[in-house]
Design an enzyme around this catalytic site. Structure first.
Site, mmCIF file in Angstrom:
data_model
loop_
_atom_site.group_PDB
_atom_site.id
_atom_site.type_symbol
_atom_site.label_atom_id
_atom_site.label_comp_id
_atom_site.label_asym_id
_atom_site.label_seq_id
_atom_site.Cartn_x
_atom_site.Cartn_y
_atom_site.Cartn_z
ATOM 1 N N LYS B 96 0.840 -1.027 -0.072
ATOM 2 C CA LYS B 96 -0.101 -0.114 0.076
ATOM 3 C C LYS B 96 1.039 1.109 0.105
ATOM 4 O O LYS B 96 1.740 1.446 1.001
ATOM 5 C CB LYS B 96 -0.929 0.252 1.306
ATOM 6 N N GLY B 157 -7.857 9.228 10.324
ATOM 7 C CA GLY B 157 -8.028 9.404 11.675
ATOM 8 C C GLY B 157 -9.183 10.294 12.371
ATOM 9 O O GLY B 157 -9.331 10.401 13.463
ATOM 10 N N ALA B 183 -9.665 5.245 5.042
ATOM 11 C CA ALA B 183 -9.367 6.646 5.758
ATOM 12 C C ALA B 183 -10.738 7.524 6.032
ATOM 13 O O ALA B 183 -11.431 7.866 5.191
ATOM 14 C CB ALA B 183 -8.275 7.616 5.227
ATOM 15 N N GLY B 184 -10.865 7.852 7.455
ATOM 16 C CA GLY B 184 -11.957 8.793 7.704
ATOM 17 C C GLY B 184 -13.391 7.877 7.915
ATOM 18 O O GLY B 184 -14.169 8.381 8.517
#
Lengths: 367, 256
Positions: B96, B157, B183-184
């Site tokens: 990744k 985060g 993410a999120g």
């Protein structure tokens, strides 16, 4: 542009008058905001905020967990040499102090590195006094080459270097810089740094920025708490961290909160910083700069260190000796200052885990 | 079977899990087990092969696919170096790519990410790049050889959900390789929403790792992902501006 210009903007500010005007309502308003400016930081450092530490702590805790998780990175300092040409009134290495001076040979450095790495630590902070004769940049580079085998991250806490010198030590394997301004107040700085190259206020002030330009990964700054009114010093420290974070976004910025400890020599003119004040500073930093790292060293007592974890500490030293060769040598030097938390790495690891946090030993590698 | 194929691997579970931020590494195997996750990402910077106790790899079941990430890379060159180290350390050939030179918001650098993807895909890596959602950048990543693309739903985060929804939807509609929302994602309902939109999978770390009970939360996310996927496959009925009764009263007028 240098942080010095930022410093000048606030140098002559009447802090007392500002603090006198801060009400409970102002503190609560700041706590309700998602993003804080420099006056908000000052509000959180004010006497009025002292009655709202619990609210500040709750918010600081959740911001810390969000950004860093429940983790604390462990490291330890390794003192390479304590030769020093400076006369700093608050430091045990002061050239005038009649202490045992020592500089590790490359063999001794390797022995020390082996001993420390056997404790599981993977992040190391190399320290020297300021002596370009005894511990020049070339000596630091040689030391780094030896130590690289044993550690995944190497930081330095030495005298300020030029940008070119920073580039050289970074190329050798250094990824972090710790450098405290000690005291941002220029007049006090001049008073406590009686003689020696450290007298150059601006050269030191711009050192973190030079390292950032040389593409360092981490910069850790701070003021030595006790040399001046902590509210003012913490304000400038916070501003300095923000300045670096804004201007050099590729660098991870962190702040240490070192309180003056007993040391060889005699510096009596200390502005006291009690535990409650230390907590207030830490919380104010976290709320002002949610992504900034916060470092607490073994200068602090073990009970206090353990209690600070949940408030947002991201880095802690463990298994510390402030003597040159303190981990492996039979002939040690005198120490820079007395440490307070004398626990082993294993004991600190367990203490962190018992708080429901993960002790992290490795968070970088040489690439 | 509704499998997701990436890099020649057939995946039954569409929840990918990150291993950072946990209060204890001991939780990681339990989280993986209760969620059924098959692809596990970890920062190579945290992998310590020299330590038995601290080696994150020992906490990840052997049948999982390791997805080491290049956390800490500030440009393509550093990401490439970290990827090669990951392979040399025995973490497989999935990678990744995270290239972040902004420590304030942790937003990825798409340009450098594309460069790294091109180099690593040519070297035979299965490359999953983390990116800011942008159609043109995603197309470039496809051309560079990415196996999937991982747009962020909100800054990492933040747990704020699909703030970039419109941009991700366009990517889902226009890009032919799997879109994995990374993410999120802060709640299982966010994961459901992403899957309902047609995302191929989601990657969750902070929301699970910092939950009061990470293990139960992992299960909740797994269910959320499954619900969203099932809803997507079942095809939604049309949305209307006005209410329409399910048993209309005037239907008889049309019956002749």
């Amino acid at each position: 542009m240098s942080f010095y210009e930022e410093y000048l903007k606030f140098k002559n500010m009447n802090f007392e008058k500002f603090f006198d005007g801060i009400t409970k309502g102002d503190v609560l308003r700041v706590l309700g905001q998602p993003k804080l400016n420099e006056y908000d930081l000052l509000t959180l450092l004010s006497p009025a905020a002292r009655s709202h530490l619990e609210e500040m702590a709750q918010k600081a805790h959740s911001l810390s967990v969000q950004h860093f998780g429940k983790t604390v990175l462990l490291y330890t300092p390794m003192y390479l040499a304590n030769h020093c040409v400076n006369r700093c009134s608050y430091c045990g290495f002061n050239v005038e102090n009649n202490i045992v001076r020592k500089k590790l040979t490359l063999e001794e450095i390797e022995k020390e590195a082996k001993t420390i790495s056997a404790t599981g630590l993977r992040h190391i902070l190399l320290l020297t006094g300021e002596s370009r004769k005894e511990s020049p940049p070339s000596y630091i580079i040689e030391a780094v080459k030896v130590i690289k085998k044993y550690f995944d991250s190497i930081s330095i806490e030495i005298y300020p270097l030029t940008e070119d010198e920073y580039r050289k030590v970074i190329k050798a394997g250094v990824d972090g810089l710790t450098i405290y301004q000690e005291v941002y107040d220029e007049d006090i700085y001049d008073k406590v740094h009686i003689a020696g190259p450290k007298k150059k206020y601006k050269f030191r002030l711009d050192a973190p920025e030079r390292a950032c330009r040389a593409k360092i990964r981490n910069v850790n700054i701070g003021s030595l708490l006790g040399l001046n009114n902590w509210k003012k010093e913490s304000f400038f420290t916070g501003l300095h961290a923000k300045y670096l974070q804004d201007k050099y976004s590729h660098v991870e910025v962190s702040i240490s909160l070192p309180r003056i400890r007993p040391h060889a020599g005699s510096f009596g003119d200390i502005y006291p910083v009690d535990d409650k004040s230390l907590v207030q500073i830490m919380l104010a930093f976290r709320l002002f700069l949610p992504r900034v790292g916060l470092t607490i060293s073994t200068r602090e007592r073990q009970e206090l260190r353990d209690n600070l974890i949940k408030l947002g500490v991201t880095k802690m030293s463990a298994g510390v000796s402030t003597e040159v060769g303190g981990h492996s040598s039979s002939s040690k030097s005198d120490s820079q200052f007395e440490i307070s938390d004398k626990r082993s790495v294993e004991e600190v690891r367990k203490a962190i885990a018992s708080k429901g946090y993960q002790p992290v030993f490795k968070d970088w590698m040489h690439i | 079977m509704d499998n997701l194929t990436i890099g020649g691997k057939e995946l039954q579970n569409r929840l990918f899990i990150g291993t950072g931020k946990f209060p204890s590494k001991n939780m990681i195997p339990k989280v993986i087990k209760t969620s059924g996750a098959q692809v596990i990402t970890m920062a190579l910077r945290r992998v310590d092969l020299s330590s038995k106790e601290e080696n994150i790899l020992d906490y990840i079941p052997k049948d999982c696919i390791l997805l080491p990430n290049t956390s800490g890379a500030r440009n393509a060159e550093e990401a490439v170096r970290i990827a090669r180290l990951a392979k040399a350390m025995g973490c497989g050939n999935w990678i990744k790519i995270e290239v972040i030179s902004d420590n304030k918001y942790l937003l990825p650098d798409n340009y450098e990410t594309i460069k790294a993807t091109e180099i690593l895909a040519k070297e035979g890596f299965i490359v999953l790049p983390y990116m800011s959602p942008d159609l043109m950048a995603a197309k470039s990543l496809v051309n560079a050889g990415a196996a999937a693309v991982m747009p962020l739903g909100a800054p990492i985060g933040t747990n704020r959900g699909l703030q970039t929804k419109e941009l991700i939807q366009i990517m889902i509609d226009e890009i032919d390789i799997p879109i994995i929302v990374d993410a999120g994602i802060g709640k299982p309902s966010h994961a459901t929403e992403a899957m309902e939109m047609g995302a191929s999978a989601v990657l969750v770390n902070t929301a699970i790792a910092t939950a009061g009970d990470p293990i139960e939360m992992a299960k909740a996310f797994s269910l959320g992902v499954k619900a969203g996927r099932l809803a997507y496959l079942s095809k939604f009925g049309p949305e209307r501006k006005f209410a329409e009764a399910s048993s209309p009263l005037t239907g008889f007028l049309n019956e002749q």
